[in-house]
Motif scaffolding. Structure first.
Motif, PDB file in Angstrom:
ATOM      1  N   UNK A 209     -15.308 -52.870   2.654  1.00  0.00           N
ATOM      2  CA  UNK A 209     -15.195 -54.192   3.275  1.00  0.00           C
ATOM      3  C   UNK A 209     -13.788 -54.763   3.122  1.00  0.00           C
ATOM      4  N   UNK A 210     -13.165 -54.561   1.958  1.00  0.00           N
ATOM      5  CA  UNK A 210     -11.794 -55.034   1.784  1.00  0.00           C
ATOM      6  C   UNK A 210     -10.851 -54.331   2.761  1.00  0.00           C
ATOM      7  N   UNK A 211     -11.019 -53.023   2.900  1.00  0.00           N
ATOM      8  CA  UNK A 211     -10.178 -52.272   3.827  1.00  0.00           C
ATOM      9  C   UNK A 211     -10.344 -52.794   5.251  1.00  0.00           C
ATOM     10  N   UNK A 212     -11.576 -52.981   5.667  1.00  0.00           N
ATOM     11  CA  UNK A 212     -11.822 -53.445   7.030  1.00  0.00           C
ATOM     12  C   UNK A 212     -11.223 -54.828   7.258  1.00  0.00           C
ATOM     13  N   UNK A 213     -11.383 -55.725   6.294  1.00  0.00           N
ATOM     14  CA  UNK A 213     -10.841 -57.077   6.474  1.00  0.00           C
ATOM     15  C   UNK A 213      -9.319 -57.064   6.521  1.00  0.00           C
ATOM     16  N   UNK A 214      -8.678 -56.253   5.676  1.00  0.00           N
ATOM     17  CA  UNK A 214      -7.222 -56.179   5.709  1.00  0.00           C
ATOM     18  C   UNK A 214      -6.727 -55.630   7.041  1.00  0.00           C
ATOM     19  N   UNK A 215      -7.457 -54.666   7.613  1.00  0.00           N
ATOM     20  CA  UNK A 215      -7.071 -54.114   8.908  1.00  0.00           C
ATOM     21  C   UNK A 215      -7.255 -55.116  10.045  1.00  0.00           C
ATOM     22  N   UNK A 216      -8.293 -55.949   9.946  1.00  0.00           N
ATOM     23  CA  UNK A 216      -8.662 -56.815  11.058  1.00  0.00           C
ATOM     24  C   UNK A 216      -8.111 -58.236  10.949  1.00  0.00           C
ATOM     25  N   UNK A 217      -7.974 -58.762   9.740  1.00  0.00           N
ATOM     26  CA  UNK A 217      -7.737 -60.191   9.597  1.00  0.00           C
ATOM     27  C   UNK A 217      -6.302 -60.620   9.872  1.00  0.00           C
ATOM     28  N   UNK A 218      -5.382 -59.656   9.984  1.00  0.00           N
ATOM     29  CA  UNK A 218      -4.005 -60.039  10.320  1.00  0.00           C
ATOM     30  C   UNK A 218      -3.929 -60.691  11.688  1.00  0.00           C
ATOM     31  N   UNK A 219      -4.892 -60.382  12.547  1.00  0.00           N
ATOM     32  CA  UNK A 219      -4.891 -60.945  13.893  1.00  0.00           C
ATOM     33  C   UNK A 219      -5.862 -62.115  14.034  1.00  0.00           C
ATOM     34  N   UNK A 220      -6.389 -62.603  12.906  1.00  0.00           N
ATOM     35  CA  UNK A 220      -7.359 -63.689  12.954  1.00  0.00           C
ATOM     36  C   UNK A 220      -6.773 -64.957  12.356  1.00  0.00           C
ATOM     37  N   UNK A 221      -7.432 -66.071  12.618  1.00  0.00           N
ATOM     38  CA  UNK A 221      -7.044 -67.320  11.975  1.00  0.00           C
ATOM     39  C   UNK A 221      -7.518 -67.301  10.524  1.00  0.00           C
ATOM     40  N   UNK A 222      -6.977 -68.212   9.712  1.00  0.00           N
ATOM     41  CA  UNK A 222      -7.421 -68.316   8.326  1.00  0.00           C
ATOM     42  C   UNK A 222      -8.909 -68.616   8.267  1.00  0.00           C
ATOM     43  N   UNK A 223      -9.388 -69.481   9.126  1.00  0.00           N
ATOM     44  CA  UNK A 223     -10.814 -69.816   9.125  1.00  0.00           C
ATOM     45  C   UNK A 223     -11.673 -68.572   9.394  1.00  0.00           C
ATOM     46  N   UNK A 224     -11.252 -67.760  10.356  1.00  0.00           N
ATOM     47  CA  UNK A 224     -12.003 -66.539  10.663  1.00  0.00           C
ATOM     48  C   UNK A 224     -11.940 -65.548   9.502  1.00  0.00           C
ATOM     49  N   UNK A 225     -10.780 -65.448   8.857  1.00  0.00           N
ATOM     50  CA  UNK A 225     -10.648 -64.539   7.724  1.00  0.00           C
ATOM     51  C   UNK A 225     -11.530 -64.981   6.562  1.00  0.00           C
ATOM     52  N   UNK A 226     -11.562 -66.288   6.302  1.00  0.00           N
ATOM     53  CA  UNK A 226     -12.403 -66.801   5.215  1.00  0.00           C
ATOM     54  C   UNK A 226     -13.883 -66.544   5.498  1.00  0.00           C
ATOM     55  N   UNK A 227     -14.284 -66.659   6.747  1.00  0.00           N
ATOM     56  CA  UNK A 227     -15.678 -66.413   7.093  1.00  0.00           C
ATOM     57  C   UNK A 227     -16.038 -64.937   6.898  1.00  0.00           C
ATOM     58  N   UNK A 228     -15.143 -64.035   7.263  1.00  0.00           N
ATOM     59  CA  UNK A 228     -15.421 -62.612   7.049  1.00  0.00           C
ATOM     60  C   UNK A 228     -15.443 -62.283   5.563  1.00  0.00           C
ATOM     61  N   UNK A 229     -14.612 -62.948   4.764  1.00  0.00           N
ATOM     62  CA  UNK A 229     -14.656 -62.750   3.314  1.00  0.00           C
ATOM     63  C   UNK A 229     -15.985 -63.224   2.731  1.00  0.00           C
ATOM     64  N   UNK A 230     -16.486 -64.344   3.241  1.00  0.00           N
ATOM     65  CA  UNK A 230     -17.775 -64.855   2.757  1.00  0.00           C
ATOM     66  C   UNK A 230     -18.900 -63.871   3.065  1.00  0.00           C
ATOM     67  N   UNK A 231     -18.892 -63.294   4.265  1.00  0.00           N
ATOM     68  CA  UNK A 231     -19.911 -62.301   4.615  1.00  0.00           C
ATOM     69  C   UNK A 231     -19.821 -61.084   3.704  1.00  0.00           C
ATOM     70  N   UNK A 232     -18.583 -60.633   3.439  1.00  0.00           N
ATOM     71  CA  UNK A 232     -18.403 -59.453   2.594  1.00  0.00           C
ATOM     72  C   UNK A 232     -18.912 -59.706   1.176  1.00  0.00           C
ATOM     73  N   UNK A 233     -18.589 -60.865   0.613  1.00  0.00           N
ATOM     74  CA  UNK A 233     -19.037 -61.144  -0.753  1.00  0.00           C
ATOM     75  C   UNK A 233     -20.553 -61.295  -0.821  1.00  0.00           C
ATOM     76  N   UNK A 234     -21.161 -61.828   0.224  1.00  0.00           N
ATOM     77  CA  UNK A 234     -22.621 -61.927   0.247  1.00  0.00           C
ATOM     78  C   UNK A 234     -23.254 -60.548   0.164  1.00  0.00           C
ATOM     79  N   UNK A 235     -22.682 -59.593   0.895  1.00  0.00           N
ATOM     80  CA  UNK A 235     -23.170 -58.214   0.843  1.00  0.00           C
ATOM     81  C   UNK A 235     -22.969 -57.642  -0.554  1.00  0.00           C
ATOM     82  N   UNK A 236     -21.818 -57.916  -1.166  1.00  0.00           N
ATOM     83  CA  UNK A 236     -21.557 -57.402  -2.516  1.00  0.00           C
ATOM     84  C   UNK A 236     -22.542 -57.970  -3.537  1.00  0.00           C
TER      85      UNK A 236
END
Length: 264
Positions: A209-236
């Motif tokens: 999940x960290x790898x995927x977010x680092x690959x994808x979030x450079x093109x996202x807003x901070x709000x979108x990146x924070x939301x994807x981080x929240x989803x990832x931590x929920x899975x963890x």
């Protein structure tokens, strides 16, 4: 090593580490159609095998990859079809959910350098040489170079590398952020083995999940990146690895990660 045409790509697995070796040493592992097909198959197999925790990509015979092999018979194949085949390999490498390491000796040029840059970490011997050779061949960047380079080094340095097609050494590549580690000749095998072992012992779901977010979030807003981080931590939190890490911390021992699912 003998150039074995029946096996353009060699695949070995031990202790959760899959080593994929380009096996075209007579041409410094320049990638022809069988090599591209072999890489595609190796990446696809690694992606679906839960026992594989890390992939190491390297070349036989003392070189990483001299780019695409332009000497083969291309009659009857449209250039766009050839490029789509190569692009599929680039995407398969990019989409791998496991950590990937490029182990670079000798030359890594053109598509060969971008093959290395498509990995998460790049380890190079001090005497390795790199070039975005395309301009000197009357060609433009490919294998993801136009996407990778500006994200790693910034636009101006990317233009320098692409337009001048310089040959640079491992230390300059490290200074630019294009190589993660530079090691002395003869030590790269042990260094990469230790690095891969460390990654293989990590929590596979969390790392993916960290790898995927680092690959994808450079093109996202901070709000979108924070939301994807929240989803990832929920899975963890719903898996077995986070509790295992906490219990190991309390017991003052190293955790054992399995990537299991604890939610009922």
């Amino acid at each position: 090593m003998t150039d074995t045409t029946e096996k353009p790509v060699l695949v070995e697995t031990a202790d959760g580490i899959r080593t994929v070796t380009l096996n075209h040493p007579r041409r410094k592992n320049a990638a022809n159609a069988p090599v591209w097909d072999g890489l595609q198959a190796a990446f696809a197999d690694a992606a679906k095998d839960p026992a594989v925790r890390v992939l190491v990509l390297t070349g036989a015979g003392g070189d990483f990859c001299a780019g695409a092999d332009l000497s083969g018979d291309r009659a009857g194949v449209h250039p766009l079809s050839r490029m789509h085949r190569i692009n599929d390999v680039a995407m398969a490498l990019h989409d791998l959910p496991i950590p990937t390491i490029a182990k670079v000796s000798g030359v890594a040029v053109g598509a060969g350098w971008n093959l290395a840059l498509g990995c998460d970490l790049v380890v190079a011997e001090r005497d390795a040489r790199f070039s975005q050779i395309f301009a000197k061949r009357g060609l433009s960047l490919d294998f993801g170079g136009s996407w990778l380079l500006p994200r790693i080094v910034g636009l101006q340095q990317a233009k320098r590398l692409a337009l001048l097609a310089e040959i640079i050494g491992a230390e300059e590549a490290e200074r630019l952020g294009l190589v993660t580690y530079v090691v002395e000749p003869g030590t790269i095998d042990a260094f990469v083995a230790d690095l891969a072992t460390t990654l293989a012992a990590g929590a596979p779901v969390a790392l993916a999940q960290s790898k995927r977010m680092l690959n994808e979030n450079a093109d996202k807003t901070l709000r979108e990146a924070l939301e994807s981080e929240a989803r990832a931590q929920t899975i963890n939190f719903a898996g077995t690895d986070a509790p295992a890490a906490y219990e190991a911390f309390l017991a003052k021992r190293e955790p054992v990660f399995t990537g299991g699912w604890a939610a009922k």
